[in-house]
Design a protein around this motif. Structure first.
Motif, mmCIF file in Angstrom:
data_model
loop_
_atom_site.group_PDB
_atom_site.id
_atom_site.type_symbol
_atom_site.label_atom_id
_atom_site.label_comp_id
_atom_site.label_asym_id
_atom_site.label_seq_id
_atom_site.Cartn_x
_atom_site.Cartn_y
_atom_site.Cartn_z
ATOM 1 N N SER A 8 0.859 -1.186 0.000
ATOM 2 C CA SER A 8 0.000 0.000 0.000
ATOM 3 C C SER A 8 0.896 1.237 0.000
ATOM 4 C CB SER A 8 -0.890 0.000 1.237
ATOM 5 O OG SER A 8 -0.097 0.211 2.382
ATOM 6 N N HIS A 9 0.322 2.351 -0.325
ATOM 7 C CA HIS A 9 1.103 3.592 -0.376
ATOM 8 C C HIS A 9 1.707 3.901 0.987
ATOM 9 C CE1 HIS A 9 1.726 7.991 -1.111
ATOM 10 N NE2 HIS A 9 2.150 7.488 -2.254
ATOM 11 N N TYR A 24 13.239 5.442 13.519
ATOM 12 C CA TYR A 24 12.358 5.069 14.632
ATOM 13 C C TYR A 24 10.956 5.646 14.378
ATOM 14 C CZ TYR A 24 14.151 9.588 16.240
ATOM 15 O OH TYR A 24 14.542 10.902 16.311
ATOM 16 N N GLY A 25 9.976 5.106 15.102
ATOM 17 C CA GLY A 25 8.568 5.363 14.786
ATOM 18 C C GLY A 25 8.193 6.833 14.728
ATOM 19 N N PHE A 26 8.620 7.591 15.741
ATOM 20 C CA PHE A 26 8.198 8.991 15.808
ATOM 21 C C PHE A 26 8.748 9.799 14.634
ATOM 22 C CE2 PHE A 26 8.779 13.309 17.842
ATOM 23 C CZ PHE A 26 7.461 13.683 17.625
ATOM 24 N N MET A 29 6.735 9.077 11.626
ATOM 25 C CA MET A 29 5.465 9.822 11.730
ATOM 26 C C MET A 29 5.639 11.255 11.275
ATOM 27 S SD MET A 29 3.928 8.912 15.458
ATOM 28 C CE MET A 29 3.102 10.489 15.529
ATOM 29 N N SER A 36 0.214 8.109 14.655
ATOM 30 C CA SER A 36 0.855 6.956 15.306
ATOM 31 C C SER A 36 0.037 5.688 15.112
ATOM 32 C CB SER A 36 1.022 7.243 16.801
ATOM 33 O OG SER A 36 -0.249 7.452 17.407
ATOM 34 N N GLY A 37 -1.286 5.825 15.095
ATOM 35 C CA GLY A 37 -2.151 4.650 14.937
ATOM 36 C C GLY A 37 -2.045 4.004 13.571
ATOM 37 N N TYR A 40 2.707 2.714 13.501
ATOM 38 C CA TYR A 40 3.202 1.577 14.292
ATOM 39 C C TYR A 40 2.584 0.238 13.858
ATOM 40 C CZ TYR A 40 5.692 4.910 17.165
ATOM 41 O OH TYR A 40 6.580 5.893 17.590
ATOM 42 N N PRO A 41 1.262 0.174 13.646
ATOM 43 C CA PRO A 41 0.719 -1.113 13.156
ATOM 44 C C PRO A 41 1.313 -1.506 11.798
ATOM 45 C CG PRO A 41 -1.055 0.262 13.982
ATOM 46 C CD PRO A 41 0.170 1.111 13.947
ATOM 47 N N MET A 43 4.283 -0.826 10.754
ATOM 48 C CA MET A 43 5.645 -1.332 10.984
ATOM 49 C C MET A 43 5.621 -2.752 11.549
ATOM 50 S SD MET A 43 8.083 1.852 11.906
ATOM 51 C CE MET A 43 7.663 2.030 13.589
ATOM 52 N N ARG A 44 4.596 -3.039 12.382
ATOM 53 C CA ARG A 44 4.473 -4.433 12.893
ATOM 54 C C ARG A 44 4.287 -5.400 11.728
ATOM 55 N NH1 ARG A 44 6.215 -2.420 17.297
ATOM 56 N NH2 ARG A 44 4.777 -1.049 18.378
ATOM 57 N N ARG A 45 3.440 -4.989 10.777
ATOM 58 C CA ARG A 45 3.167 -5.888 9.637
ATOM 59 C C ARG A 45 4.413 -6.037 8.757
ATOM 60 N NH1 ARG A 45 -2.086 -3.491 10.030
ATOM 61 N NH2 ARG A 45 -1.490 -1.741 8.684
ATOM 62 N N LYS A 71 13.906 2.046 20.077
ATOM 63 C CA LYS A 71 13.922 0.860 19.221
ATOM 64 C C LYS A 71 14.114 1.357 17.789
ATOM 65 C CE LYS A 71 11.436 -3.490 18.948
ATOM 66 N NZ LYS A 71 10.171 -4.172 19.222
ATOM 67 N N TYR A 73 14.687 0.740 13.637
ATOM 68 C CA TYR A 73 14.273 -0.176 12.565
ATOM 69 C C TYR A 73 15.195 0.017 11.374
ATOM 70 C CZ TYR A 73 9.962 -0.784 15.209
ATOM 71 O OH TYR A 73 9.052 -1.076 16.191
#
Lengths: 110, 497
Positions: A8-9, A24-26, A29, A36-37, A40-41, A43-45, A71, A73
């Protein structure tokens, strides 16, 4: 995962952000402008599909800077191949999130 | 904002993360929470460094923490194996109908469990028999008639009356046997009535347990008395009550209150005519024949004109009055809500005429079926919800309950309809999924120079919805743009559509 896998895009933007040095996540973002919602999901996938890897920062480094460890990535080989395929699908991806080298060149030219 | 509030906000954010962590599988929870807490620390440093605190920053930080719930659900879904299903359901027509069905089940469950509501549904107030009059002496307001007069009329043939019933009201206390210490919540009167009175009034007796061989006289409770004093207990039949100094056995509950008869009657003590003859004066209720109803149609009429008896003058008072019951009150609320709807929202479902690509007939039928299903479910929820609200408490009068039901039915259905219309306007005409990601386009200051409003997109990749911020002569209603195949690449990987 095959390099031809269609992302997906949003997922492609996250891979591009990681490749561009936002690890990193932030920071992803902030760069992608996604909440964030979503980040992060996704990145889990991506991690589940072995397109990215995560690793905790060393405690000593965080202690030296008086902050909690993060953490980080990074892209796997499969993730890099998928990103190349995604760039062909989404030509604006590199313009939305330029890579480190492009940013450095732009900075030099200015 | 005072800097001293910073620890409180930080604690609230940490608590949000802690709550979200409860949804993460145990073996991943510690690592997950550690990452989110570390990220939160950095977000706080970025958004609200040092003493520079603001509501805006705290709102953004809270928004960041709320995203943790989505992340946590993402991790717990594989365990539940509901992930793809939940994603597909999100914003869909099925989700809407399932949610409404859930509310319906909830409201029906309460109606089924609450004794007061169950009683109201089972003992619905019926329409009284038409052609009933109450007969009284002409020259006295509070006068009543001797039982001998009743017996005389009853045993004679009349052209305009086909049946008579008698009752007399007494000021006796009534309470359940063995509950001598507890006073009734309200003051009630007891009526000694002929055995045909309730049948003549058209009030069927529920929970009937007539025992012909019982030595005790039989008493039929009014619905209000039963609900207020006995909490609508369905096991009321056969119980012994004390009326004054006498004992009586409950033979059932009258399915109404006969509120248009004089006296606030809590119980009907059924007596044979021979016993009534020995009692004091009372009231006579008469039923008119078809010929009598044609002759006597006025609210008050002089009886002697229609009777050959040369005795004292009697007046007949028409007591035909419609009792709407919970079903009638509900429909009244629905009708008022439908009439009031244009005052709270536009009744338009959105503009679909300016489309290059029309939806197929089956799609349009599907769309209308969905809308109809929503309205039907709303009406059913409305009915049970208003019953729950009005009749949950048994210790309130029928008039109060009826008022609550009427207002609740009106308000709930009015705003339910408003929601149904607004919801329908924002559903993609192709897949009926709600459009998402609203984007403000244009500048409000240029309203009359260029278009400005909100654009929303169907996540299935079918349509784009344009809603003008201010309706103008060239763009007065929302419009759908049907997306062609060139947009498809944006929706690859999306599980919807």
């Amino acid at each position: 995962m095959a390099s031809e896998a269609k992302l997906s895009h949003t997922a492609a933007m996250i891979l591009q952000a990681l490749d561009a040095g936002f690890v990193y996540g932030f920071s992803i973002m902030e760069m992608a402008g996604l909440p964030s919602g979503t980040v992060y999901p996704a990145m889990r996938r991506l991690e589940r599909d072995e397109l990215i890897l995560s690793k905790w920062e060393k405690q000593s480094i965080a202690d030296a800077e008086q902050r909690p460890p993060r953490k980080y990535y990074k892209l796997t080989a499969a993730g890099r191949a998928t990103l190349l395929a995604s760039r062909r699908r989404y030509p604006l991806l590199e313009r939305l999130i330029p890579s480190e080298t492009v940013r450095a060149e732009e900075a030099r030219s200015q | 904002m005072k800097p001293s509030l910073k620890p409180a906000f930080d604690a609230a954010d940490q608590m949000l993360l802690g709550c979200a962590a409860r949804f993460v599988p145990g073996h991943r929870r510690a690592d997950w929470l550690r990452e989110w807490k570390a990220e939160l620390w950095h977000v706080r440093q970025e958004r609200a460094p040092m003493e520079q605190l603001s509501w805006q920053a705290e709102r953004e930080i809270a928004g960041f923490c709320l995203g943790a719930f989505q992340d946590a659900f993402c991790l717990c879904q594989p365990r539940l194996r509901l992930g793809p299903l939940l994603t597909a359901l999100q914003g869909s027509a099925a989700q809407c109908l399932l949610t409404l069905t859930g509310f319906l089940v909830l409201s029906y469950g309460i109606a089924w469990l609450a004794p007061g509501v169950r009683a109201e549904r089972m003992i619905s107030a019926p329409m009284q028999n038409p052609g009933l009059i109450l007969i009284q002496y002409a020259d006295c307001d509070a006068t009543t008639i001797e039982p001998q007069q009743y017996l005389a009329w009853k045993n004679r043939h009349h052209s305009f009356f086909d049946d008579f019933a008698f009752y007399r009201v007494s000021e006796e206390s009534i309470q359940a046997e063995g509950e001598s210490g507890t006073a009734p919540r309200d003051s009630w009167k007891v009526a000694q009535a002929s055995s045909n009175l309730l049948a003549l009034l058209g009030l069927p007796v529920r929970y009937a347990a007539l025992e012909s061989n019982s030595a005790l006289p039989q008493v039929i409770l009014s619905k209000s008395f039963w609900k207020i004093e006995y909490g609508a207990d369905p096991r009321i039949a056969g119980r012994v009550v004390r009326i004054g100094q006498r004992r009586a056995r409950v033979a059932g509950v009258a399915a109404g209150d006969a509120w248009n008869l004089p006296g606030k009657i809590g119980a009907w003590l059924v007596q044979p005519d021979s016993t009534l003859a020995a009692s004091g004066s009372g009231f006579i209720v008469a039923h008119l024949t078809a010929a009598g109803q044609k002759k006597m149609w006025a609210p008050v009429m002089q009886i002697n004109e229609y009777d050959e008896d040369e005795g004292p003058r009697f007046f007949g008072y028409n007591i035909d009055q419609w009792q709407p019951g919970s079903w009638g009150i509900y429909w009244l609320g629905i009708v008022f809500a439908l009439i009031s709807l244009p005052a709270v929202t536009s009744v338009s479902l959105g503009e679909y005429s300016v489309n290059a690509r029309k939806t197929s007939l089956s799609r349009r039928l599907y769309r209308w079926s969905f809308f109809s299903a929503k309205i039907v479910l709303l009406m059913m929820i409305d009915y049970f919800f208003t019953l729950d609200l009005a009749y949950f408490r048994t210790a309130q009068s029928a008039q109060v309950s009826a008022s609550i039901q009427m207002i609740a039915a009106f308000v709930f259905f009015l705003f339910g309809l408003r929601w149904a219309l607004l919801d329908h306007r924002q559903r993609c005409p192709v897949c009926l999924r709600r459009v998402e990601h609203p984007v403000e386009v244009g500048l409000a200051s240029r309203t009359f120079l260029a278009w400005n409003g909100t654009e929303m997109m169907c996540m299935g990749g079918h349509t784009l919805l344009h809603i003008p911020a201010l309706p103008t002569s060239w763009f007065d209603a929302q419009r759908w743009l049907y997306l062609d195949t060139s947009w498809e690449f944006l929706f690859v990987g999306s599980s919807v559509g």
